[in-house]
Design a protein around this motif. Structure first.
Motif, PDB file in Angstrom:
ATOM      1  N   UNK A   1       1.028  -0.610  -0.130  1.00 17.11           N
ATOM      2  CA  UNK A   1      -0.056   0.514  -0.227  1.00 17.11           C
ATOM      3  C   UNK A   1       0.972   1.312   0.318  1.00 17.11           C
ATOM      4  N   UNK A   2       0.543   2.150  -0.799  1.00 18.03           N
ATOM      5  CA  UNK A   2       1.019   3.704  -0.780  1.00 18.03           C
ATOM      6  C   UNK A   2       0.595   4.626   0.677  1.00 18.03           C
ATOM      7  N   UNK A   3       1.388   5.472   1.186  1.00 20.08           N
ATOM      8  CA  UNK A   3       0.805   6.182   2.561  1.00 20.08           C
ATOM      9  C   UNK A   3       1.299   7.919   2.121  1.00 20.08           C
ATOM     10  N   UNK A   4       0.419   8.287   1.869  1.00 18.82           N
ATOM     11  CA  UNK A   4       0.250   9.930   1.066  1.00 18.82           C
ATOM     12  C   UNK A   4       0.260  10.805   2.624  1.00 18.82           C
ATOM     13  N   UNK A   5       1.736  11.607   2.739  1.00 18.86           N
ATOM     14  CA  UNK A   5       1.336  12.437   3.988  1.00 18.86           C
ATOM     15  C   UNK A   5       0.880  14.224   3.733  1.00 18.86           C
ATOM     16  N   UNK A   6       0.598  14.485   4.480  1.00 15.59           N
ATOM     17  CA  UNK A   6       0.284  15.606   4.289  1.00 15.59           C
ATOM     18  C   UNK A   6       0.980  16.809   5.807  1.00 15.59           C
ATOM     19  N   UNK A   7       1.560  18.042   5.372  1.00 11.88           N
ATOM     20  CA  UNK A   7       2.113  18.411   6.546  1.00 11.88           C
ATOM     21  C   UNK A   7       1.647  19.915   6.045  1.00 11.88           C
ATOM     22  N   UNK A   8       1.109  20.421   7.513  1.00 14.94           N
ATOM     23  CA  UNK A   8       0.225  21.649   7.422  1.00 14.94           C
ATOM     24  C   UNK A   8       1.255  22.593   8.347  1.00 14.94           C
ATOM     25  N   UNK A   9       0.703  23.559   8.350  1.00 16.65           N
ATOM     26  CA  UNK A   9       1.431  25.148   9.259  1.00 16.65           C
ATOM     27  C   UNK A   9      -0.183  25.900   8.937  1.00 16.65           C
ATOM     28  N   UNK A  10       0.050  26.040  10.461  1.00 16.06           N
ATOM     29  CA  UNK A  10      -1.400  26.631  11.632  1.00 16.06           C
ATOM     30  C   UNK A  10      -0.954  28.337  11.825  1.00 16.06           C
ATOM     31  N   UNK A  11      -1.618  29.383  11.846  1.00 15.75           N
ATOM     32  CA  UNK A  11      -1.112  30.589  12.374  1.00 15.75           C
ATOM     33  C   UNK A  11      -2.853  30.863  13.496  1.00 15.75           C
ATOM     34  N   UNK A  12      -2.981  30.528  14.554  1.00 16.44           N
ATOM     35  CA  UNK A  12      -4.689  31.095  15.512  1.00 16.44           C
ATOM     36  C   UNK A  12      -3.719  32.232  15.796  1.00 16.44           C
ATOM     37  N   UNK A  13      -4.792  32.595  16.244  1.00 15.57           N
ATOM     38  CA  UNK A  13      -5.229  34.134  16.642  1.00 15.57           C
ATOM     39  C   UNK A  13      -5.223  33.778  18.104  1.00 15.57           C
ATOM     40  N   UNK A  14      -4.524  34.821  19.317  1.00 18.98           N
ATOM     41  CA  UNK A  14      -4.651  33.983  20.861  1.00 18.98           C
ATOM     42  C   UNK A  14      -5.483  35.404  21.251  1.00 18.98           C
ATOM     43  N   UNK A  15      -6.458  34.498  22.634  1.00 15.09           N
ATOM     44  CA  UNK A  15      -7.194  35.273  22.695  1.00 15.09           C
ATOM     45  C   UNK A  15      -6.992  35.195  24.758  1.00 15.09           C
TER      46      UNK A  15
END
Length: 236
Positions: free
Chosen positions: A222-236
């Motif tokens: 089987x093949x494995x697909x990987x996604x990497x994300x960078x998320x910027x959140x506002x802090x309250x």
């Protein structure tokens, strides 16, 4: 009438509120986290590289012999259900072969022995279960040089989407944990960037196949697909 000039110190004080206003537009506190998601899927496409090499005294004779052998291989591919669009010549090489002998003066004498012609064919097998059968036919009909198999997917978009969702969920979970530890809470998402990491190919060396009778045993895995994300959140 007497004119009054504004002192320089007072002029600077009057301009100051504009600078203070600019400070009020500074971005709110934020947190940047990364997340990773992975999804797997069975391959639905096998990429074969098949080569035929023939040798003869002349280049013409070697090419004719190679043409006959490769024509038989291509015919076998088509009889197994491979379409024309999935057959592509990857290269043709014509090389002389020499025999070198040492001379008494220490030099070498080259004698032309034969010409070798190699024709390489790229094949896309869309019915992965037929890969072993097709490879066995190809070897029986003239394929005699190393090549390889790579298992991949024709359209992995749905699997990549699943991995992307997992990556975002992973980033959000990390952000909540960090914010809670810091005594704050996360607000709206300010920015998301992602990177799709293609799965490494699963090559199989054709030289390792046992072609003595029966179809070549092939496991697609089987093949494995990987996604990497960078998320910027506002802090309250």
């Amino acid at each position: 009438m007497t004119r009054h000039l504004l002192p320089l110190a007072l002029a600077a004080a009057i301009a100051f509120p504009a600078v203070a206003g600019a400070a009020d537009t500074q971005p709110p506190p934020r947190i940047v986290v990364s997340g990773e998601g992975q999804a797997t899927v069975a391959p639905d496409l096998a990429l074969l590289t098949l080569s035929v090499m023939r040798e003869a005294k002349t280049a013409r004779a070697a090419l004719d012999a190679n043409n006959d052998a490769m024509a038989a291989v291509i015919a076998a591919m088509k009889s197994s259900g491979i379409k024309d669009r999935d057959l592509q010549t990857a290269g043709i090489q014509i090389n002389p072969r020499y025999n070198y002998t040492n001379k008494p003066d220490g030099s070498q004498e080259a004698e032309l022995i034969a010409y070798q012609v190699t024709n390489t064919l790229s094949v896309r097998v869309r019915d992965v279960d037929k890969t072993g059968e097709i490879l066995d036919k190809a070897v029986s009909l003239g394929v005699n040089q190393g090549g390889g198999i790579t298992f991949t997917n024709d359209n992995p978009a749905a699997t990549v989407t699943e991995a992307r969702k997992k990556a975002v969920a992973d980033a959000m979970a990390k952000a909540r944990t960090l914010a809670e530890a810091a005594g704050v809470s996360i607000g709206r998402v300010l920015e998301i960037t992602d990177q799709n990491v293609p799965p490494p190919p699963m090559p199989i060396n054709a030289k390792a196949f046992d072609v003595q009778g029966g179809s070549v045993p092939v496991q697609a895995g089987e093949n494995s697909y990987t996604v990497q994300v960078t998320v910027t959140f506002e802090l309250k």
